[in-house]
Design a protein around this motif. Structure first.
Motif, PDB file in Angstrom:
ATOM      1  N   GLN A  84       0.600  -1.342   0.002  1.00 45.35           N
ATOM      2  CA  GLN A  84       0.067   0.198   0.122  1.00 45.35           C
ATOM      3  C   GLN A  84       0.653   1.062  -0.146  1.00 45.35           C
ATOM      4  O   GLN A  84       1.544   1.486   0.695  1.00 45.35           O
ATOM      5  CB  GLN A  84      -1.102   0.136   0.866  1.00 45.35           C
ATOM      6  CG  GLN A  84      -2.363   0.932   1.574  1.00 45.35           C
ATOM      7  CD  GLN A  84      -2.887   0.469   2.594  1.00 45.35           C
ATOM      8  OE1 GLN A  84      -2.683   1.345   3.439  1.00 45.35           O
ATOM      9  NE2 GLN A  84      -3.942   0.715   2.265  1.00 45.35           N
ATOM     10  N   GLU A  88      -2.421   6.139  -0.041  1.00 48.56           N
ATOM     11  CA  GLU A  88      -3.019   5.043  -0.262  1.00 48.56           C
ATOM     12  C   GLU A  88      -3.631   5.058   1.476  1.00 48.56           C
ATOM     13  O   GLU A  88      -4.964   5.596   1.427  1.00 48.56           O
ATOM     14  CB  GLU A  88      -3.528   3.948  -1.244  1.00 48.56           C
ATOM     15  CG  GLU A  88      -4.323   2.829  -1.060  1.00 48.56           C
ATOM     16  CD  GLU A  88      -5.587   3.389  -1.592  1.00 48.56           C
ATOM     17  OE1 GLU A  88      -6.498   3.140  -0.815  1.00 48.56           O
ATOM     18  OE2 GLU A  88      -5.296   5.057  -2.082  1.00 48.56           O
ATOM     19  N   ARG A  92      -7.095   6.610   3.184  1.00 49.75           N
ATOM     20  CA  ARG A  92      -8.041   6.337   3.604  1.00 49.75           C
ATOM     21  C   ARG A  92      -8.509   5.938   4.790  1.00 49.75           C
ATOM     22  O   ARG A  92      -9.569   5.674   5.267  1.00 49.75           O
ATOM     23  CB  ARG A  92      -8.114   3.823   3.606  1.00 49.75           C
ATOM     24  CG  ARG A  92      -7.647   3.783   2.052  1.00 49.75           C
ATOM     25  CD  ARG A  92      -6.860   2.280   1.972  1.00 49.75           C
ATOM     26  NE  ARG A  92      -7.402   1.390   0.223  1.00 49.75           N
ATOM     27  CZ  ARG A  92      -6.832   0.506   0.690  1.00 49.75           C
ATOM     28  NH1 ARG A  92      -6.826  -0.417   1.541  1.00 49.75           N
ATOM     29  NH2 ARG A  92      -7.513  -0.381  -1.385  1.00 49.75           N
ATOM     30  N   GLU A 202      -1.566  13.059  -5.066  1.00 55.13           N
ATOM     31  CA  GLU A 202      -1.089  11.488  -5.887  1.00 55.13           C
ATOM     32  C   GLU A 202      -0.291  11.933  -7.020  1.00 55.13           C
ATOM     33  O   GLU A 202       0.291  12.185  -7.512  1.00 55.13           O
ATOM     34  CB  GLU A 202      -1.631  11.041  -6.383  1.00 55.13           C
ATOM     35  CG  GLU A 202      -2.830  10.221  -5.037  1.00 55.13           C
ATOM     36  CD  GLU A 202      -4.028   9.217  -5.307  1.00 55.13           C
ATOM     37  OE1 GLU A 202      -3.868   9.189  -6.681  1.00 55.13           O
ATOM     38  OE2 GLU A 202      -4.035   8.228  -4.715  1.00 55.13           O
TER      39      GLU A 202
END
Length: 216
Positions: A84, A88, A92, A202
């Motif tokens: 991961q 990310e 989350r 990102e």
């Protein structure tokens, strides 16, 4: 010996919470500037020197309620599952916080939470003290990123961007609920904005957005 040490630690944590909760209650009732450290100490039946051993500054009595979140972004990245990416994991984590209506996300309309946020953001000295917590968050996250990827200033710049985005998201949610919007009704919009914000991260930090950037 271990049991005695554990008991002392529990009592210490209990005193931290008792002092902080009592202080916040007094600040909300009378106003931050109208309550002295001596008032708080008297309400808990301890001396001022004892109180200062727990909280070096008056502002820390309030900021203690956020203590568990200091360095949180760094812990999320460091503890993410293999495969991961850092971004990310952070995405989350923030979405999970929204789902739980975690006060730190700003998406919580409980009257007690709103009163605390008004105290915090409405008191200049508390806002100034809050910046030290933000700086610690950035430093902790930068240390994790630098340890995994190196880069020095690159890691610090990335940490600054990430922490700033999380702060702005929380502030936007808080503005919504203080304007009278129901947290549940605001939730879909908050999720959409959080997704947009993390997509921008990102795009700007592609080296932190790929699953193969993991700790070996």
């Amino acid at each position: 010996m271990g049991d005695e040490g554990g008991l002392r630690e529990r009592k210490k944590r209990q005193m931290y919470c008792r002092l902080s909760d009592t202080a916040i209650g007094l600040f909300l009732e009378r106003g931050y500037e109208q309550v002295t450290v001596a008032d708080v100490a008297a309400a808990v039946d301890v001396s001022k020197p004892t109180l200062f051993r727990y909280f070096p500054a008056k502002e820390d009595l309030v900021l203690h309620r956020l203590a568990d979140h200091v360095g949180e972004a760094g812990r999320v990245v460091a503890g993410r599952p293999a495969g991961q990416s850092p971004l990310e994991a952070l995405r989350r984590h923030f979405l999970d916080g929204l789902d739980l209506r975690d006060p730190v996300t700003g998406l919580n309309d409980d009257p007690d939470v709103l009163a605390f946020h008004r105290l915090l953001y409405g008191t200049p000295s508390l806002v100034a003290r809050l910046h030290t917590h933000v700086e610690r968050d950035e430093a902790a996250l930068a240390e994790v990123l630098d340890g995994e990827y190196g880069g020095g200033v690159r890691a610090r710049l990335a940490a600054g961007q990430i922490v700033a985005v999380r702060r702005v998201l929380a502030q936007e949610n808080w503005r919504g609920v203080t304007a009278g919007r129901d947290a549940d009704a605001l939730y879909p919009e908050a999720v959409a904005v959080a997704e947009l914000a993390h997509a921008q991260l990102e795009a700007g930090l592609p080296h932190l957005a790929h699953p193969h950037y993991v700790t070996e």
